[in-house]
Motif scaffolding. Sequence first.
Motif, short mmCIF file in Angstrom:
data_model
loop_
_atom_site.label_atom_id
_atom_site.label_comp_id
_atom_site.label_asym_id
_atom_site.label_seq_id
_atom_site.Cartn_x
_atom_site.Cartn_y
_atom_site.Cartn_z
N MET A 162 47.63 43.62 37.51
CA MET A 162 46.22 43.99 37.60
C MET A 162 45.41 43.17 36.60
N THR A 163 44.32 42.55 37.06
CA THR A 163 43.49 41.71 36.20
C THR A 163 42.64 42.57 35.27
N ARG A 164 42.03 41.91 34.27
CA ARG A 164 41.15 42.63 33.35
C ARG A 164 39.97 43.25 34.08
N GLU A 165 39.45 42.53 35.04
CA GLU A 165 38.32 43.05 35.82
C GLU A 165 38.72 44.33 36.54
N GLN A 166 39.92 44.31 37.16
CA GLN A 166 40.38 45.50 37.87
C GLN A 166 40.64 46.67 36.92
N ARG A 167 41.21 46.37 35.74
CA ARG A 167 41.47 47.44 34.77
C ARG A 167 40.17 48.08 34.29
N ALA A 168 39.16 47.24 34.04
CA ALA A 168 37.86 47.77 33.59
C ALA A 168 37.24 48.65 34.67
N LEU A 169 37.32 48.22 35.92
CA LEU A 169 36.77 49.02 37.02
C LEU A 169 37.54 50.32 37.19
N ARG A 170 38.84 50.27 36.94
CA ARG A 170 39.65 51.48 37.06
C ARG A 170 39.25 52.50 36.00
N VAL A 171 39.06 52.04 34.76
CA VAL A 171 38.61 52.94 33.69
C VAL A 171 37.24 53.52 34.04
N SER A 172 36.35 52.67 34.55
CA SER A 172 35.00 53.12 34.90
C SER A 172 35.04 54.17 36.01
N LEU A 208 38.87 48.06 45.17
CA LEU A 208 39.68 47.63 46.30
C LEU A 208 39.32 46.22 46.74
N VAL A 209 38.00 45.93 46.79
CA VAL A 209 37.54 44.61 47.20
C VAL A 209 37.99 43.54 46.22
N VAL A 210 37.83 43.82 44.92
CA VAL A 210 38.25 42.86 43.89
C VAL A 210 39.75 42.60 43.99
N ARG A 211 40.52 43.65 44.23
CA ARG A 211 41.97 43.49 44.35
C ARG A 211 42.33 42.64 45.56
N LEU A 212 41.64 42.86 46.67
CA LEU A 212 41.90 42.06 47.87
C LEU A 212 41.55 40.59 47.64
N ILE A 213 40.40 40.34 47.01
CA ILE A 213 39.97 38.96 46.78
C ILE A 213 40.93 38.24 45.84
N SER A 214 41.32 38.93 44.77
CA SER A 214 42.17 38.28 43.76
C SER A 214 43.59 38.09 44.25
N SER A 215 44.03 38.92 45.20
CA SER A 215 45.42 38.84 45.67
C SER A 215 45.54 38.09 47.00
N ALA A 216 44.41 37.61 47.53
CA ALA A 216 44.45 36.98 48.86
C ALA A 216 45.38 35.77 48.89
N GLY A 217 45.43 35.03 47.79
CA GLY A 217 46.26 33.84 47.78
C GLY A 217 47.63 34.04 47.19
N SER A 218 47.96 35.29 46.86
CA SER A 218 49.26 35.56 46.25
C SER A 218 50.27 35.95 47.30
N GLY A 219 51.48 36.22 46.86
CA GLY A 219 52.53 36.62 47.79
C GLY A 219 52.66 38.11 47.92
N SER A 220 51.69 38.86 47.40
CA SER A 220 51.75 40.32 47.47
C SER A 220 51.47 40.81 48.87
N LYS A 221 51.61 42.12 49.04
CA LYS A 221 51.37 42.70 50.36
C LYS A 221 49.94 42.46 50.81
N GLU A 222 48.98 42.56 49.82
CA GLU A 222 47.59 42.32 50.18
C GLU A 222 47.39 40.88 50.63
N GLY A 223 48.17 39.95 50.03
CA GLY A 223 48.03 38.55 50.39
C GLY A 223 48.35 38.28 51.84
#
Length: 307
Positions: A1-11, A53-68
């Motif tokens: 999880m990126t810093r941006e995602q962690r901050a949004l999760r806390v918020s 959710l949107v940030v996670r999809l965008i950041s993981s789009a190019g990865s090998g994760s399930k979202e990718g």
Amino acid sequence: MTREQRALRVSATATFGLAVFGIGFGLLTRSGAILFDGTYSLLDTFSALLMLLVVRLISSAGSGSKEGKLVERFTLGFWHLEPIVVGVSGTLLIGSASYALFSAVDALLKGGRDLEFGLAILYASLTLCVALSMTFFMRRANRRLNSAILAIDVTGWMISSALTAALLIAFVAGWLTEGTGLAWIRPYIDPGILALICLMVLPLPVPAVRQALAEILLITPADLKQEVDQKARALAKQEGFLSHRAYVARVGRGTQIEIYFIVPKGLPPRPLEEWDAIRDRLGEALGGEGPHRWLTIAFTTDQDWAE
């Protein structure tokens, strides 16, 4: 999880906590203003979760994760989800504020409603402390990330802090009128402050909803179009091309640019490496290279292909 995602999760967690706290206190004290404050936080929670959710999809789009793997179905990316989330959240907030305003006016016309100001002051004080703390926390987190989404969230916490401060001032004023000649105003304080807050909140989401609608409809940003035309025109003049056509749009954090150069017929053939070098020159001139820029540059002798 990126810093941006962690901050949004806390918020999102903090916002949901305030929503439950506000709705519960609103029902307990029969305060429409507190109930609306809790509903506002609940809508913020909904928006924060969707943004996460949107940030996670965008950041993981190019990865090998399930979202990718979703890239196979969304080959043009997930940028278009950002303005949809912003537009839906803003519209819901406008609708909620409008309903609360009508409710407040109705209560004022019917003589107001009684309120336990002691509990109301306790609620407003605790909520204001949390809102101010989250404002400073999210602002500090965004100093490093410089995220547009986090900037929106910071603005949301600032608005929440201002609204809660207004509630606190009104509740303290109502508490101080007890046993005085102004005691008659006490039933009107809660619906009155609710109406005032709604009038303050109603215009706030309008610019964001307007911008989201413009991005959903792919309305061409004038500043971006002017910049692209200027750089493409200069390149066409250097290379001896006849003209160009440019199509641009901003969708969320993504920038989409398509440029077609009309080249004279009968030009001597060039290696593909030379055409790629021309693309690289224009790409560097435009700047902003990164995962959120979609740049297409094509060359043709047939103007119909560019229209």
